[in-house]
Design an enzyme around this catalytic site. Structure first.
Site, PDB file in Angstrom:
ATOM      1  N   TYR A   1     -29.724   0.866  15.970  1.00 23.47           N
ATOM      2  CA  TYR A   1     -28.547   1.729  15.818  1.00 23.47           C
ATOM      3  C   TYR A   1     -27.766   1.800  17.133  1.00 23.47           C
ATOM      4  O   TYR A   1     -26.546   1.605  17.163  1.00 23.47           O
ATOM      5  CB  TYR A   1     -29.036   3.116  15.392  1.00 23.47           C
ATOM      6  CG  TYR A   1     -27.969   4.164  15.233  1.00 23.47           C
ATOM      7  CD1 TYR A   1     -26.975   4.038  14.271  1.00 23.47           C
ATOM      8  CD2 TYR A   1     -27.979   5.314  16.020  1.00 23.47           C
ATOM      9  CE1 TYR A   1     -26.014   5.021  14.116  1.00 23.47           C
ATOM     10  CE2 TYR A   1     -27.031   6.301  15.857  1.00 23.47           C
ATOM     11  CZ  TYR A   1     -26.043   6.152  14.911  1.00 23.47           C
ATOM     12  OH  TYR A   1     -25.104   7.130  14.749  1.00 23.47           O
TER      13      TYR A   1
ATOM     14  N   GLY B   1     -21.377  10.982   3.200  1.00 24.42           N
ATOM     15  CA  GLY B   1     -22.421  11.364   4.152  1.00 24.42           C
ATOM     16  C   GLY B   1     -22.190  12.732   4.771  1.00 24.42           C
ATOM     17  O   GLY B   1     -21.312  13.493   4.352  1.00 24.42           O
TER      18      GLY B   1
ATOM     19  N   ASP C   1     -17.471  -0.533  -1.136  1.00 23.27           N
ATOM     20  CA  ASP C   1     -18.582  -0.951  -0.282  1.00 23.27           C
ATOM     21  C   ASP C   1     -17.980  -1.440   1.036  1.00 23.27           C
ATOM     22  O   ASP C   1     -17.196  -2.395   1.046  1.00 23.27           O
ATOM     23  CB  ASP C   1     -19.342  -2.073  -1.002  1.00 23.27           C
ATOM     24  CG  ASP C   1     -20.500  -2.609  -0.183  1.00 23.27           C
ATOM     25  OD1 ASP C   1     -20.635  -2.218   1.000  1.00 23.27           O
ATOM     26  OD2 ASP C   1     -21.265  -3.421  -0.731  1.00 23.27           O
TER      27      ASP C   1
ATOM     28  N   ASP D   1     -16.843   5.716  -0.989  1.00 21.94           N
ATOM     29  CA  ASP D   1     -18.260   5.538  -0.697  1.00 21.94           C
ATOM     30  C   ASP D   1     -18.804   4.459  -1.633  1.00 21.94           C
ATOM     31  O   ASP D   1     -18.136   4.047  -2.575  1.00 21.94           O
ATOM     32  CB  ASP D   1     -19.030   6.862  -0.853  1.00 21.94           C
ATOM     33  CG  ASP D   1     -20.252   6.903   0.062  1.00 21.94           C
ATOM     34  OD1 ASP D   1     -20.242   7.673   1.025  1.00 21.94           O
ATOM     35  OD2 ASP D   1     -21.213   6.147  -0.191  1.00 21.94           O
TER      36      ASP D   1
HETATM   37  N1  SER Z   1     -27.786  11.863  14.768  1.00 21.73           N
HETATM   38  C1  SER Z   1     -27.916  10.469  15.028  1.00 21.73           C
HETATM   39  C2  SER Z   1     -29.290   9.996  14.807  1.00 21.73           C
HETATM   40  O1  SER Z   1     -30.190  10.775  15.013  1.00 21.73           O
HETATM   41  C3  SER Z   1     -27.501  10.158  16.435  1.00 21.73           C
HETATM   42  O2  SER Z   1     -26.214   9.672  16.437  1.00 21.73           O
HETATM   43  O3  SER Z   1     -29.482   8.868  14.466  1.00 21.73           O
END
Ligand code: SER
Length: 316
Positions: free
Chosen positions: A142, A11, A52, A34
């Protein structure tokens, strides 16, 4: 002897972190992992393994067999993508963390880095200079997963002595690899469109202020935090960290100084509500006091370096 495993290395953060750790510790002591079977382009030249983060048994046996001492667990779905796939986001963002925390509790790993985010804050949090300790009522999947993760990190530290360290990253701006699925990603996309001579349509309103950081600062912060003497690490949930903050209109104005023909317009989508629930700026005085954090890049330097370095071929 440090032997490092970076999980989710393909990432935006991982590709640069693996490079920097390799420079520091020797590539033979840094393994990038990854979920993809092929080594991602950005990780060429490093040791790569397909892993994974959700495969607890495989992750456990790999870490134990390879005698890994330090894990950077970066595998996660970011804010915008997580809203589209909440069940999977919760699983990925939480289960992988328990696998690693348990290995540390059992004595296999000495140190863990786990990233948190400004997404742990919510609409009831003070938006300006958001303090380290404040109201936290995140409204995104998130954010909820990162907040829960922070509590578990602190719990494992207090109950089991696990040396886990964490940063609440702001939006990260980089040119080595593309971000994926974040609400702050507009501030990376904008550079590619500017460089291509294209008009940029921003998915956030022009006055939406968000905390941001240039990747070089973020990587340095991560390494400095991980190398700080243990007695200096006083926060085991996650440290507030600040680089700079700006609105889409402000970054566009800065780009116009280099590319006068650059043009931006605004078409907010579902990500506007996410951005509106997050802080506009962050008070990171505890990171400064505890382990000496200081950012280098402000908006003008960040824009200059990005425009010099973004490679539009990454888009293809
Ligand atoms: N950059 C991230 C997002 O926008 C924030 O931690 O999800």
């Amino acid at each position: 002897m440090r032997k490092v495993l970076v999980i989710g290395a393909g990432g935006q953060i991982g590709t640069e972190l693996v490079m920097r750790l390799g420079d520091k510790l020797g590539t033979e002591n840094v393994i990038a992992a990854d979920v993809k079977s092929e080594c991602p382009l950005g990780l060429k030249g490093s040791q790569y393994v397909e892993l994974d983060a959700l495969d607890r048994d495989k992750v456990r046996s790999f870490i134990i067999n390879e005698k890994i001492t330090e894990v950077y667990l970066l595998a996660a779905l970011l804010s915008a993508t997580a809203e589209k796939n909440p069940d999977f986001a919760w699983r990925l963002n939480m289960e992988g963390l328990f696998t690693i925390l348990d290995l540390a509790k059992e004595g296999y790993i000495k140190k863990i880095f786990w990233p948190s985010s400004i997404a742990v804050f919510g609409p009831t949090t003070p938006r300006k200079d958001t303090p380290q300790r404040t109201t936290m009522e995140p409204t995104t999947v998130y954010g909820i997963s990162k907040q829960a993760g922070e509590r578990w990190c602190e719990y494992y530290h207090q109950k089991h002595g696990v040396d886990v360290r964490s940063i609440r990253y702001p939006g990260l701006i980089s040119y080595t690899s593309l971000p994926g699925g974040g609400t702050t990603d507009y501030a990376v996309d904008i550079f590619y469109q500017a460089k291509l001579g294209n008009h940029f349509t921003c998915f956030l309103e022009k006055d939406t202020r968000l905390p941001m950081m240039f990747m070089e600062d973020a990587i340095r912060a991560t390494i400095e935090l991980m190398e700080a003497p243990i007695e200096q690490i006083k926060i085991r949930s996650s440290y507030n960290l600040s680089g700079c903050d700006f609105t889409p209109a402000e970054i566009a104005r800065e780009i116009e100084k280099h590319i006068p023909t650059f043009h931006i317009s605004y078409q907010p989508d579902f990500r506007q509500a996410i951005a509106d629930s997050w802080p506009g700026s962050i008070d990171d005085s505890e990171a400064r006091e505890d382990w000496g954090w200081k950012e280098i890049y402000k908006l003008p330097d960040l824009v200059k370096v990005m425009l010099e370095n973004v490679d539009v071929h990454l888009l293809t």
